[in-house]
Design a protein around this motif. Sequence first.
Motif, mmCIF file in Angstrom:
data_model
loop_
_atom_site.group_PDB
_atom_site.id
_atom_site.type_symbol
_atom_site.label_atom_id
_atom_site.label_comp_id
_atom_site.label_asym_id
_atom_site.label_seq_id
_atom_site.Cartn_x
_atom_site.Cartn_y
_atom_site.Cartn_z
ATOM 1 N N ARG A 79 -0.381 8.437 -13.062
ATOM 2 C CA ARG A 79 -1.597 9.227 -12.895
ATOM 3 C C ARG A 79 -1.892 9.577 -11.436
ATOM 4 O O ARG A 79 -2.897 10.216 -11.144
ATOM 5 N N GLY A 80 -1.048 9.159 -10.525
ATOM 6 C CA GLY A 80 -1.239 9.526 -9.131
ATOM 7 C C GLY A 80 -2.319 8.745 -8.417
ATOM 8 O O GLY A 80 -2.831 9.192 -7.378
ATOM 9 N N SER A 81 -2.695 7.590 -8.953
ATOM 10 C CA SER A 81 -3.657 6.743 -8.255
ATOM 11 C C SER A 81 -3.047 6.227 -6.952
ATOM 12 O O SER A 81 -1.824 6.101 -6.829
ATOM 13 N N VAL A 82 -3.888 5.927 -6.001
ATOM 14 C CA VAL A 82 -3.418 5.358 -4.737
ATOM 15 C C VAL A 82 -3.087 3.885 -4.982
ATOM 16 O O VAL A 82 -3.939 3.112 -5.417
ATOM 17 N N ASN A 83 -1.844 3.511 -4.731
ATOM 18 C CA ASN A 83 -1.429 2.114 -4.867
ATOM 19 C C ASN A 83 -1.135 1.586 -3.465
ATOM 20 O O ASN A 83 -0.219 2.068 -2.799
ATOM 21 N N ILE A 84 -1.906 0.627 -3.030
ATOM 22 C CA ILE A 84 -1.808 0.156 -1.641
ATOM 23 C C ILE A 84 -0.420 -0.389 -1.342
ATOM 24 O O ILE A 84 0.120 -0.161 -0.257
ATOM 25 N N ASN A 85 0.162 -1.111 -2.288
ATOM 26 C CA ASN A 85 1.556 -1.565 -2.158
ATOM 27 C C ASN A 85 2.305 -1.142 -3.419
ATOM 28 O O ASN A 85 2.179 -1.785 -4.470
ATOM 29 N N LEU A 86 3.047 -0.043 -3.314
ATOM 30 C CA LEU A 86 3.807 0.434 -4.462
ATOM 31 C C LEU A 86 4.747 -0.653 -4.966
ATOM 32 O O LEU A 86 5.383 -1.344 -4.174
ATOM 33 N N HIS A 87 4.822 -0.787 -6.285
ATOM 34 C CA HIS A 87 5.546 -1.911 -6.879
ATOM 35 C C HIS A 87 7.008 -1.953 -6.455
ATOM 36 O O HIS A 87 7.525 -3.016 -6.075
ATOM 37 N N HIS A 88 7.705 -0.813 -6.501
ATOM 38 C CA HIS A 88 9.133 -0.836 -6.184
ATOM 39 C C HIS A 88 9.373 -1.126 -4.706
ATOM 40 O O HIS A 88 10.368 -1.772 -4.350
ATOM 41 N N LYS A 89 8.458 -0.692 -3.851
ATOM 42 C CA LYS A 89 8.609 -1.000 -2.430
ATOM 43 C C LYS A 89 8.283 -2.460 -2.152
ATOM 44 O O LYS A 89 8.920 -3.103 -1.299
#
Length: 297
Positions: A79-89
């Motif tokens: 949904r394009g929400s801002v994720n402070i720490n993207l899971h894959h990164k």
Amino acid sequence: MDYYDLCIAWNWEYDADFVGVLETACAEHDVSLLQITPPSLVASCAALRDGQLALGTLLDRATDADAQFLPLVQWAQRRGSVNINLHHKARRARDKSLMHRDSVAAGFSVPHTVTLPPFSQQRGMPPLDLTALGPLFSIKPACRGGGQGVVNAAASLEEVHAARQQYPDDHYLLQAHVEPMHLELGKAWFRLIYCLGEVHPCWWDVETHIYQVLQRSGQMEHIFDTLCALAARISAVCGLGLFSTEVALTDGGDFVIVDYVNDPLDLRLQSKAADGVPDTVVRAIAEEIALLAAPGQ
């Protein structure tokens, strides 16, 4: 549909004080905050799936320990929400063997390190010259946090062989010790907390794990600015918005990254736990997160 500016997913009991600080910061900036914990996870994921709930920004402090939170992270990504720490990164950053490789490629100063394959893949070890690591060295499993499986003062191949069997599916790093220079205020060993472009440098005692906020004054001004710039460079490499790193300043003037990226960051309050993060820093982190999620930002 219910909409929240910020959602924090958490499942560690010691995060409760940080969540309380975050609640205060959100209230001050008119940020609506949703907490998703194990008891509310299934219902929250169902509401997201059915379009009854939506989120603007996500702070994920749960999936590293509980894969049941993954649907929440996946919804936020779709949904394009801002994720402070993207899971894959975040998953990549938690692998010390990968972060060592990325740090070398980025030109950072790092300790002399030997990376060993998982014991389950290769029981025997490749030929090793331990003299290059010095009389004592550290043994670290690549994908464990909180000091799990770490041997800080190893000196023999027997210790390496035994350590590799503790987590047989993990790569292991053999890391030379780094000796920091001595400054008037103590050993030049620092823990830097990076949050959304802001850096909070602290003195770090490797034995007691006690933080002390580093002041930008006098002889420390150059060191303070260099540490902040280094943390920003590390963020550019790992792609995370919230993490910590450990850096030692040597007599030769090198800023050596000793522990590349720590995520999720332990945010216990120092007022509640001696080895917690200074309360002023925790409040600043909460403020920075609230401002990111604030309506109109």
